[in-house]
Design an enzyme around this catalytic site. Structure first.
Site, mmCIF file in Angstrom:
data_model
loop_
_atom_site.group_PDB
_atom_site.id
_atom_site.type_symbol
_atom_site.label_atom_id
_atom_site.label_comp_id
_atom_site.label_asym_id
_atom_site.label_seq_id
_atom_site.Cartn_x
_atom_site.Cartn_y
_atom_site.Cartn_z
ATOM 1 N N ASN A 152 0.804 -1.219 0.000
ATOM 2 C CA ASN A 152 0.000 0.000 0.000
ATOM 3 C C ASN A 152 0.840 1.273 0.000
ATOM 4 O O ASN A 152 0.346 2.340 -0.364
ATOM 5 C CB ASN A 152 -0.934 0.015 1.213
ATOM 6 C CG ASN A 152 -0.197 -0.185 2.521
ATOM 7 O OD1 ASN A 152 0.494 -1.184 2.704
ATOM 8 N ND2 ASN A 152 -0.345 0.737 3.447
ATOM 9 N N HIS A 202 -13.792 1.020 -0.851
ATOM 10 C CA HIS A 202 -13.450 2.429 -1.062
ATOM 11 C C HIS A 202 -12.099 2.626 -1.745
ATOM 12 O O HIS A 202 -11.717 3.747 -2.048
ATOM 13 C CB HIS A 202 -13.514 3.217 0.249
ATOM 14 C CG HIS A 202 -12.373 2.984 1.189
ATOM 15 N ND1 HIS A 202 -11.376 3.911 1.385
ATOM 16 C CD2 HIS A 202 -12.076 1.943 1.994
ATOM 17 C CE1 HIS A 202 -10.517 3.457 2.274
ATOM 18 N NE2 HIS A 202 -10.913 2.263 2.659
ATOM 19 N N CYS A 326 -3.491 4.975 7.564
ATOM 20 C CA CYS A 326 -3.767 4.423 8.890
ATOM 21 C C CYS A 326 -2.698 4.805 9.906
ATOM 22 O O CYS A 326 -2.884 4.607 11.104
ATOM 23 C CB CYS A 326 -3.877 2.902 8.817
ATOM 24 S SG CYS A 326 -5.228 2.338 7.758
#
EC number: 2.8.1.7
Length: 394
Positions: A152, A202, A326
């Site tokens: 990510n 999302h 995050c």
């Protein structure tokens, strides 16, 4: 703000208009609880089943192997915790990597406190798992290998097919966190020997608060949420029908547009990378040069702080990030960048830019020109850069 260039699509994407349109009736017109017996509500059970089939077809799976969740983090937690519980009679060892999302890493830390043993594999300088080290880490007690499909932060795509083959040769379950990859690259669960796969709506122009876990038929995984009989008694709770419909619409859209969309993103990604590396000194690309997500570019700029860079980019209407959303606000450098061998001072000066199909070449030119100006200005104020220049003159 006169201009907005959104380059943080790894954090979240804009919900596509056709996805919103598909969802709307299930808020106001077809709002029945799918578990109710009367026709008005029970019709939604068939709608949910249809979305399972849409998602399954994209993965080469079966509809009854798709289980809806509240998102990717829940799916990751479910895959690890429920597998550990179900297979602890066989063994207590799990293999993962040092560059996983925290939904995996923190779950592994939780399981270690419960008596499970976890091996965290190193990666090479591009963030790729070393297959020989994976093989060497396998024990008779290994019950699960969990390796993300694509990272990510740095976008590196792992050799998933080879990892799946190794897992199955040893009779070990294989889970992959595909939250960033699903919808961006073709994925076939049988060809890659994937037993479980996590994804989130999302990240592919779908709604927030919805995701799924693919669980291969025959995998003895336990229930994750107890209560009602929803999700074939494996995840209790009234189904999020609008979210599920939106997820199905987003998945279909992503599959239908993948070739054209990712082709454009790849071209602009490479244009961005080449301009930055050619025109801004003392910077590097993080992640594999070609085996990376079509829309991901991650750079480290020496002698500056990533937070200052983000603030100044924001003032110019450019949205980027220094890593995972995050962990935003953390003062620690990215665990991913440290794992690929970057020293702390360079890892702190990192920038992740992730594109979407609406970004243009003109947008990229504006971003690179802004970056050159901002990086130059920040370095002028950096004592580290001043020391570096002085040493170069000697």
């Amino acid at each position: 703000m006169e201009r907005l260039i959104y380059l943080d699509n790894a954090a979240t994407t804009k919900t596509a208009p056709e996805v919103v349109e598909a969802m709307l009736p299930y808020f106001t017109e077809r709002y029945g609880n799918p578990s109710s017996v009367y026709g008005f509500a029970a019709a939604n059970k068939e709608v949910i089943s249809q979305q399972r089939d849409v998602i399954a077809q994209v993965l080469g799976a079966k509809g009854n192997e798709i289980y809806f969740t509240a998102g990717g983090s829940e799916a990751d937690n479910w895959a690890l915790k429920a597998t550990a519980e179900a297979y602890e009679g066989k063994g207590n060892h799990i293999i993962t990597t040092k560059i996983e999302h925290h939904a995996i890493l923190h779950t592994c830390e939780y399981l270690e406190k419960k008596g499970f043993e976890v091996t965290y594999l190193d990666v090479d300088e591009d963030g790729v798992v070393k297959l020989d080290e994976l093989k060497a880490a396998i024990r008779p007690t290994t019950i699960l290998i969990s390796v993300m499909y694509a990272n990510n932060e740095i976008g590196t795509i792992q050799p998933i097919r080879e990892i799946g083959e190794i897992a199955h040769e040893h009779g070990i379950l294989f889970h992959t966190d595909a939250v960033q990859a699903f919808g961006q690259v073709p994925i076939h669960v049988d060809e890659c020997h994937i037993d479980m796969l996590s994804a989130s709506g999302h990240k592919l122009n779908g709604p927030k608060g919805i995701g799924f876990l693919y669980i291969r038929t025959g995998v003895k995984i336990r229930s994750f949420v107890h209560g009602g009989g929803q999700e074939r008694k494996r995840r209790a709770g009234t189904e999020n029908v609008p979210g599920i419909v939106g997820l199905g619409a987003a998945v279909k859209r992503a599959a239908d547009t993948m070739a054209e969309r990712t082709g454009k993103e790849t071209e602009l990604r490479d244009y961005l990378i080449n301009r930055v590396l050619d025109e801004i000194p003392h910077c590097r690309l993080n992640g594999h040069r070609t085996k990376r997500l079509p829309n991901n570019a991650n750079f480290s700029f020496r002698f500056i702080e990533g937070e200052s860079l983000l603030i100044k980019l924001d003032m110019k209407g450019i949205c980027g990030s220094s890593g995972s959303a995050c962990t935003s606000g953390s003062l620690d450098p990215s665990h991913v960048l440290l794992a690929i061998g970057l020293p702390h001072e360079i890892a702190h000066g990192s920038l992740r830019l992730t594109l979407n199909e609406e970004i243009t070449k003109e947008d990229i030119d504006y971003v690179v020109d802004s970056l050159k100006e901002i990086v130059g200005h920040l370095r002028e104020m950096s004592p580290l850069y001043e020391d570096f220049i002085n040493k170069q003159k000697k």
